[in-house]
Design a protein around this motif. Structure first.
Motif, PDB file in Angstrom:
ATOM      1  N   ASP A   4      11.351  63.512 -83.448  1.00  0.00           N
ATOM      2  CA  ASP A   4      12.859  63.552 -82.975  1.00  0.00           C
ATOM      3  C   ASP A   4      14.023  62.448 -83.447  1.00  0.00           C
ATOM      4  O   ASP A   4      14.670  61.257 -82.301  1.00  0.00           O
ATOM      5  N   PHE A  34      17.946  62.214 -84.638  1.00  0.00           N
ATOM      6  CA  PHE A  34      18.981  62.826 -83.919  1.00  0.00           C
ATOM      7  C   PHE A  34      19.567  63.348 -84.998  1.00  0.00           C
ATOM      8  O   PHE A  34      19.823  62.289 -86.263  1.00  0.00           O
ATOM      9  N   SER A  58      18.562  65.597 -80.844  1.00  0.00           N
ATOM     10  CA  SER A  58      17.151  65.618 -82.006  1.00  0.00           C
ATOM     11  C   SER A  58      17.228  66.287 -82.497  1.00  0.00           C
ATOM     12  O   SER A  58      16.994  67.736 -82.201  1.00  0.00           O
TER      13      SER A  58
END
Length: 608
Positions: free
Chosen positions: A525, A527, A538
């Motif tokens: 998750d 980025f 992500s």
């Protein structure tokens, strides 16, 4: 009584046979005993064969338990149904073979339609009023004999002869056709059909054991012996739906027997003949009608006595079978449920694959993700030849995602890092670059080869030229490499237990196998910040995009394993529907609902 004045030895043999038939045995042994019983051998030979099947102790068991012929004559017949006589106040339903469950034993209730109670008329009412009505209404009944000097009605003496020479042979033929159906027919009959056959076989057994000619001079005693036959017959004739169900089931059982049509008459015609209620013909219905007329001294028929009903009386929510058959059914359902479990796992994988392959408006696969690798600059000739398209695809794919898989990237919260250890995807990238180089060289030497020709060669549908054979080989290598790359990447993204964030102090690249079954953190998750072309999404988004691109590439070149997975979807959906129908046909409604709750695929796909 002539034909019915049998010797005591014959009566004892019949009593012995009756006892041996009622003895509890394993299902297979009982079927063998029934075959002996239905054979053409004489009674003594049947007894010898059945005792041989049972073992040496059968004769001793018989001597200890079976009543004598005199005792049997004074014993009331077996009742499968409770009496519906209002004077007795008994409305209890019969108990056919119970169904054993883990919680309790649940009997099967099959109540026959009720009869209107007709009190017996006095002699003078009979003489001056009812006799004329009986003559007008019942004179066509061949089972009824009307005498005028002195005035009385009685059962015709020919009834006994006809019972043995015509009705019992029909019942015996049907017994032969239906032999073993209680053990095997649940595999192809509906529950109502199976239960109707079971009731019908009870009727056939009673017909075989009753001798109307032995009690023609005592109507009440004759009725007591024929009461089980009447009850069973009324259940089967309760509605035309039940009759149609029975004839359909008889036909199905006959069709599943070998050589039935060559050896016997049409079983449906025999069934209809046995259940006939044409009072003008000598049949069971007319005999019972005559019996009621004699006992009540009223002008009545069985049709008039039966309280009509529009419903089927035989339950259709479960099989009325023995414990052994019920255990076999439970085992079969367990196997079906295990098959559903296997199909669910296979189907979930297909759904996952489907999630990566988008379809366009015309139901074709959307190849837009491939075009994005070339920033939209894809010419028609590039798509038409693998010698152009595959090298361009490898170049675009590695430029876009090479660092993400085999280099360093910068992600928020952690900074610059490798996502996987060195060499994890290095061999995959090297193989793809080698394919790219060889296809470029092949194009420079031989020119173009057609997309469709290479696919036909890969699937063995075409003899290959040398360039086509080389292009097919290199394309197969690329497809195998892509499959393996997807497998390694799936170890991370398919495990729901993986923690989707990673602490900088704890983060270190690990082999994908480490995440296959663990709950360790991976920065899914987080980025991406660099490379710039990947920023704003992500790591998980980019992994999903990679899988999507590779699946569409495999589909574009009709890769066998992928096509087999997608084609399997339709087969699984059909198998699920078939299993759902089987479960609904076989299982108790309550058990079927529990199975459906445990396997949602049976609800969502099976019901569609």
């Amino acid at each position: 009584m002539g034909l019915f004045d049998k010797r005591h030895a014959d009566i004892d043999e019949q009593a012995t046979l009756a006892f041996l038939l009622r003895k509890q045995r394993p299902v297979e042994q009982q079927a063998a005993v029934q075959e002996v019983y239905l054979s053409t051998a004489h009674a003594a030979e049947k007894i010898r064969r059945i005792r041989a099947l049972d073992g040496a102790d059968a004769a001793v068991a018989y001597e200890d338990n079976v009543p004598s012929a005199t005792q049997q004559d004074s014993t009331r017949p077996i009742r499968y149904f409770g009496s519906d006589d209002p004077e007795h106040g008994q409305k209890a339903a019969p108990e056919l073979p119970p169904r054993r469950t883990a919680a309790r034993t649940e009997p099967a209730h099959v109540p026959p339609p009720r009869l209107w109670h007709i009190p017996r008329s006095g002699y003078f009412r009979f003489l001056f009023r009812n006799l004329g009505a009986i003559i007008r209404k019942n004179a066509v009944n061949p089972a009824l004999r009307i005498r005028f000097f002195p005035p009385r009605v009685e059962i015709d003496a020919e009834v006994g002869v006809q019972w043995i020479t015509r009705i019992q042979p029909v019942a015996q033929t049907l017994q032969y056709i239906l032999a073993g159906s209680e053990v095997h027919s649940w595999k192809y009959l509906e529950k109502t059909e199976y239960n109707t056959i079971r009731v019908f076989m009870l009727l056939l057994h009673e017909i075989h054991t009753v001798d109307p000619g032995a009690h023609l001079d005592n109507p009440q005693k004759l009725y007591e012996h024929m009461k089980p036959i009447e009850d069973l017959l009324r259940v089967l004739r309760a509605s035309e739906i039940t009759v149609d169900t029975l004839t359909s089931a008889v036909r199905a059982v006959a069709d599943h027997r070998t050589q039935t049509h060559a050896e016997t008459e049409d079983p449906v015609r025999l069934t209809e003949e046995l259940l006939s209620r044409e009072v003008g013909e000598l049949c069971i219905w007319s005999i019972l009608s005559a019996l009621h007329c004699v006992m009540s001294r009223n002008a009545v028929t069985l049709n008039e006595l039966v309280v009509p009903t529009s419903e089927t009386l035989i339950p259709g929510n479960r099989f009325m079978c023995t414990d052994e058959v019920n255990d076999e059914i439970a085992l079969y359902l367990k196997g079906r449920e295990e098959a559903v479990g296997r199909l669910e796992k296979e189907y979930s994988n297909i759904v996952r694959v489907r999630s990566f392959i988008r379809t366009s408006v015309d139901s074709g696969v959307d190849t837009g993700v491939l075009h994005d690798l070339f920033k939209g600059n894809v010419q028609a000739k590039t798509l038409s030849s693998p010698l152009l398209f595959v090298p361009a695809f490898v170049t675009g794919f590695l430029q876009m995602y090479g660092n993400l898989l085999d280099g360093a990237v910068r992600i928020d919260g952690i900074g610059s890092t490798r996502l996987f250890p060195l060499q994890t995807f290095h061999s995959h990238i090297m193989r793809l670059e080698l394919v790219q180089h060889r296809l470029d060289s092949l194009r420079q030497r031989t020119g173009m080869v057609e997309h469709s020709h290479v696919i036909d060669v890969m699937h063995g549908r075409r003899e290959a030229t040398e360039p086509e054979a080389e292009a097919s080989h290199q394309l197969s290598t690329a497809l195998d490499t892509i499959q393996d790359l997807q497998r390694v990447l799936s170890l991370v993204i398919r495990n729901p237990r993986v923690k989707r964030t990673a602490e900088p102090s704890e983060w270190a690249p690990r082999n994908p196998e480490h995440y296959a079954m663990s709950d360790q953190g991976f920065p899914l998750d987080h980025f991406v910040q660099d490379p710039v072309e990947l920023s704003g999404r992500s790591v998980s988004d980019h992994f999903h995009r990679i899988m999507q691109i590779l699946y569409v590439f495999r589909h574009h070149y009709r890769e066998r394993k992928l096509l087999a997975i997608l084609d399997r979807e339709h087969q699984i959906r059909q198998e699920i529907r078939d299993i759902r129908r089987e479960i609904l046909r076989i299982a108790h409604v309550r058990d079927a609902e529990q199975i459906f709750r445990r396997h949602r695929l049976l609800q969502h796909i099976g019901a569609s």
